[in-house]
Design a protein around this motif. Structure first.
Motif, PDB file in Angstrom:
ATOM      1  N   ALA A 159     -13.432  41.180 -16.017  1.00  0.00           N
ATOM      2  CA  ALA A 159     -14.052  41.411 -17.203  1.00  0.00           C
ATOM      3  C   ALA A 159     -12.967  42.108 -18.395  1.00  0.00           C
ATOM      4  CB  ALA A 159     -15.402  42.109 -17.510  1.00  0.00           C
ATOM      5  N   TYR A 160     -12.445  43.159 -17.627  1.00  0.00           N
ATOM      6  CA  TYR A 160     -11.254  43.807 -18.331  1.00  0.00           C
ATOM      7  C   TYR A 160      -9.859  42.945 -18.642  1.00  0.00           C
ATOM      8  CZ  TYR A 160      -7.689  47.147 -19.573  1.00  0.00           C
ATOM      9  OH  TYR A 160      -6.685  47.859 -20.130  1.00  0.00           O
ATOM     10  N   ASP A 161      -9.478  42.145 -17.545  1.00  0.00           N
ATOM     11  CA  ASP A 161      -8.576  41.294 -17.664  1.00  0.00           C
ATOM     12  C   ASP A 161      -8.772  40.338 -18.580  1.00  0.00           C
ATOM     13  OD1 ASP A 161      -6.204  39.788 -16.615  1.00  0.00           O
ATOM     14  OD2 ASP A 161      -7.662  38.238 -16.241  1.00  0.00           O
ATOM     15  N   ARG A 162     -10.070  39.612 -18.985  1.00  0.00           N
ATOM     16  CA  ARG A 162     -10.575  38.533 -19.969  1.00  0.00           C
ATOM     17  C   ARG A 162     -10.384  39.306 -21.318  1.00  0.00           C
ATOM     18  NH1 ARG A 162      -8.765  34.834 -19.400  1.00  0.00           N
ATOM     19  NH2 ARG A 162      -7.405  36.096 -18.208  1.00  0.00           N
ATOM     20  N   TYR A 163     -10.818  40.679 -21.311  1.00  0.00           N
ATOM     21  CA  TYR A 163     -10.950  41.289 -22.605  1.00  0.00           C
ATOM     22  C   TYR A 163      -9.252  41.526 -23.007  1.00  0.00           C
ATOM     23  CZ  TYR A 163     -10.365  45.470 -25.447  1.00  0.00           C
ATOM     24  OH  TYR A 163      -9.875  46.383 -26.397  1.00  0.00           O
ATOM     25  N   VAL A 164      -8.489  41.986 -22.230  1.00  0.00           N
ATOM     26  CA  VAL A 164      -7.091  42.161 -22.697  1.00  0.00           C
ATOM     27  C   VAL A 164      -6.500  40.662 -23.247  1.00  0.00           C
ATOM     28  CG1 VAL A 164      -4.673  42.827 -22.074  1.00  0.00           C
ATOM     29  CG2 VAL A 164      -6.819  44.047 -21.152  1.00  0.00           C
ATOM     30  N   ALA A 165      -6.673  39.630 -22.209  1.00  0.00           N
ATOM     31  CA  ALA A 165      -6.258  38.316 -22.687  1.00  0.00           C
ATOM     32  C   ALA A 165      -6.549  37.883 -23.827  1.00  0.00           C
ATOM     33  CB  ALA A 165      -6.578  37.318 -21.394  1.00  0.00           C
ATOM     34  N   ILE A 166      -7.784  38.210 -24.434  1.00  0.00           N
ATOM     35  CA  ILE A 166      -8.370  37.529 -25.489  1.00  0.00           C
ATOM     36  C   ILE A 166      -8.272  38.497 -26.771  1.00  0.00           C
ATOM     37  CG2 ILE A 166     -10.490  36.603 -26.653  1.00  0.00           C
ATOM     38  CD1 ILE A 166     -11.501  35.470 -23.875  1.00  0.00           C
ATOM     39  N   CYS A 167      -8.414  39.669 -26.575  1.00  0.00           N
ATOM     40  CA  CYS A 167      -8.376  40.618 -27.721  1.00  0.00           C
ATOM     41  C   CYS A 167      -6.917  41.197 -27.925  1.00  0.00           C
ATOM     42  CB  CYS A 167      -9.328  41.776 -27.145  1.00  0.00           C
ATOM     43  SG  CYS A 167     -10.931  41.333 -27.329  1.00  0.00           S
ATOM     44  N   ASN A 168      -6.104  41.200 -26.857  1.00  0.00           N
ATOM     45  CA  ASN A 168      -4.608  41.555 -27.008  1.00  0.00           C
ATOM     46  C   ASN A 168      -3.642  40.555 -26.430  1.00  0.00           C
ATOM     47  OD1 ASN A 168      -4.856  44.663 -28.164  1.00  0.00           O
ATOM     48  ND2 ASN A 168      -6.162  44.391 -26.413  1.00  0.00           N
ATOM     49  N   PRO A 169      -3.467  39.442 -26.767  1.00  0.00           N
ATOM     50  CA  PRO A 169      -2.989  38.334 -26.002  1.00  0.00           C
ATOM     51  C   PRO A 169      -1.498  38.513 -25.973  1.00  0.00           C
ATOM     52  CG  PRO A 169      -3.867  37.466 -28.213  1.00  0.00           C
ATOM     53  CD  PRO A 169      -4.433  38.932 -27.912  1.00  0.00           C
ATOM     54  N   LEU A 170      -0.971  39.259 -27.187  1.00  0.00           N
ATOM     55  CA  LEU A 170       0.550  39.412 -27.298  1.00  0.00           C
ATOM     56  C   LEU A 170       1.129  40.593 -26.385  1.00  0.00           C
ATOM     57  CD1 LEU A 170       1.151  39.218 -31.121  1.00  0.00           C
ATOM     58  CD2 LEU A 170       1.530  37.439 -29.497  1.00  0.00           C
ATOM     59  N   ARG A 171       0.128  41.267 -26.233  1.00  0.00           N
ATOM     60  CA  ARG A 171       0.513  42.685 -25.125  1.00  0.00           C
ATOM     61  C   ARG A 171      -0.015  42.231 -23.775  1.00  0.00           C
ATOM     62  NH1 ARG A 171      -1.751  47.873 -26.825  1.00  0.00           N
ATOM     63  NH2 ARG A 171      -0.070  48.567 -25.222  1.00  0.00           N
ATOM     64  N   TYR A 172      -0.705  41.299 -23.632  1.00  0.00           N
ATOM     65  CA  TYR A 172      -1.369  40.980 -22.231  1.00  0.00           C
ATOM     66  C   TYR A 172      -0.241  40.974 -21.094  1.00  0.00           C
ATOM     67  CZ  TYR A 172      -3.616  38.520 -18.706  1.00  0.00           C
ATOM     68  OH  TYR A 172      -4.432  38.122 -17.477  1.00  0.00           O
ATOM     69  N   PRO A 173       0.899  40.313 -21.129  1.00  0.00           N
ATOM     70  CA  PRO A 173       1.722  40.403 -19.888  1.00  0.00           C
ATOM     71  C   PRO A 173       2.460  41.849 -19.709  1.00  0.00           C
ATOM     72  CG  PRO A 173       2.296  38.564 -21.533  1.00  0.00           C
ATOM     73  CD  PRO A 173       1.522  39.431 -22.428  1.00  0.00           C
TER      74      PRO A 173
END
Length: 313
Positions: free
Chosen positions: A119-133
């Motif tokens: 769930a945290y991974d999905r949060y980062v992917a959607i809410c912080n897409p530019l910093r996700y990698p």
């Protein structure tokens, strides 16, 4: 009354579903089909995640770990139960019971933690897409997965050891189809307050707290999705979370009903059927849920099938 330390017991007997002789064969067939489907579905999901380079992302890394957990969890209970049914013995050794209890607790506990990390991974992917990698880099993903496994294995060890050192009342008949910890506790004739307290603390740490983290993550995700202007963007964001949310509801729903029900409710027969859902149906549905709702997984399967057909031809 005669008391025996649990370590002096060499054999445990399972009642299983013997109270329901008319449906026992049906339950056996359903359990066999669920187990085979779980193996097939999760092995396919792990295989395509490894073989397709497009799926070498944090989401599918965690999904592979989830599939591995589901295989191990189901294998800890279903093969011995199916073997006992065919042989007609319905028995297990002390060490077999201890191992079964430990692995089922370890895999279930690990899955609780892993689902919250997904769930945290999905949060980062959607809410912080530019910093996700950067945030979810390979090292972080490995640490999260290793931490989930370590937490589950350590808490399971504490619970298993605390139960197996207790004394029995001269009874080694378990009213279950497996060495489920709550069913084994029914055989104990000494005060189990401390063990139940340990189990309660661990259950709260591994069920409501990860659920809270999941709820917080999805509250931020939902807020972010609603701010997306394009309908296509919202639909894509929802689709990446829908499969995970479905798995969370299935897993935590059955876990909460089993381990956090009121102590006054003595329903071992209901618990046995809930354990079938918790240990058989949910692991079987996980790969189906993820593959049916995921275009990337379906595309990877098609690509592998085409590649295989070209090789054979």
């Amino acid at each position: 009354m005669f008391q025996a330390n649990m370590t002096s017991v060499t054999i445990f007997f399972f009642l299983g579903f013997s109270h329901y002789p008319k449906v026992e064969v049906i339950i056996f067939v359903l359990c066999l089909l669920m187990y085979l489907s779980t193996l097939l579905g999760n092995i396919i999901l792990i295989s395509i995640t490894i073989l397709d380079s497009h799926l070498h992302t944090p989401m599918y890394f965690f999904l592979s770990n989830l599939s591995c957990l589901d295989i191990c969890y189901t294998s800890s209970a279903f093969p011995p139960m199916l073997t006992n049914f065919v042989s007609g013995k319905n028995t297990t050794s002390f060490f077999g019971c201890a191992a079964q209890m430990y692995f089922s607790l370890a895999m279930g506990s690990t899955e609780c933690v892993l689902l919250s990390m997904m769930a945290y991974d999905r949060y980062v992917a959607i809410c912080n897409p530019l910093r996700y990698p950067i945030i979810m880099n390979r090292k972080v993903c490995v640490q999260i997965a290793a931490g989930s496994w370590a937490t589950g294995c350590l808490t399971a060890l504490v619970e298993t050891v605390s139960v197996l050192q207790l004394s029995l009342c001269g009874n080694s008949v378990i009213n279950h189809f497996a060495c489920e910890i709550l069913a084994v506790l029914k055989l104990v004739c000494v005060d189990t307050f401390m063990v139940q307290l340990i189990m309660l603390v661990i259950t709260i740490l591994l069920v409501p707290m990860p659920m809270l983290l999941i709820c917080i993550s999805y509250a931020f995700i939902l807020s972010n999705i609603l701010r997306i202007s394009s309908a296509n963007g919202r639909s894509k964001a929802f689709s990446t979370c829908a499969a995970h949310l479905t798995v969370v509801v299935l897993f935590y729903g059955t876990a909460l009903s089993m381990y956090l029900k009121p102590s006054a409710v003595d329903s071992q027969e209901i618990d046995k059927f809930m354990a079938l859902v918790y240990g058989g149906l949910t692991p079987m549905l996980n790969p189906i849920i993820y593959s049916l709702r995921n275009k990337e997984v379906k595309a990877a399967v098609k690509k592998l099938l085409i590649r295989k057909s070209l090789v054979l031809s």
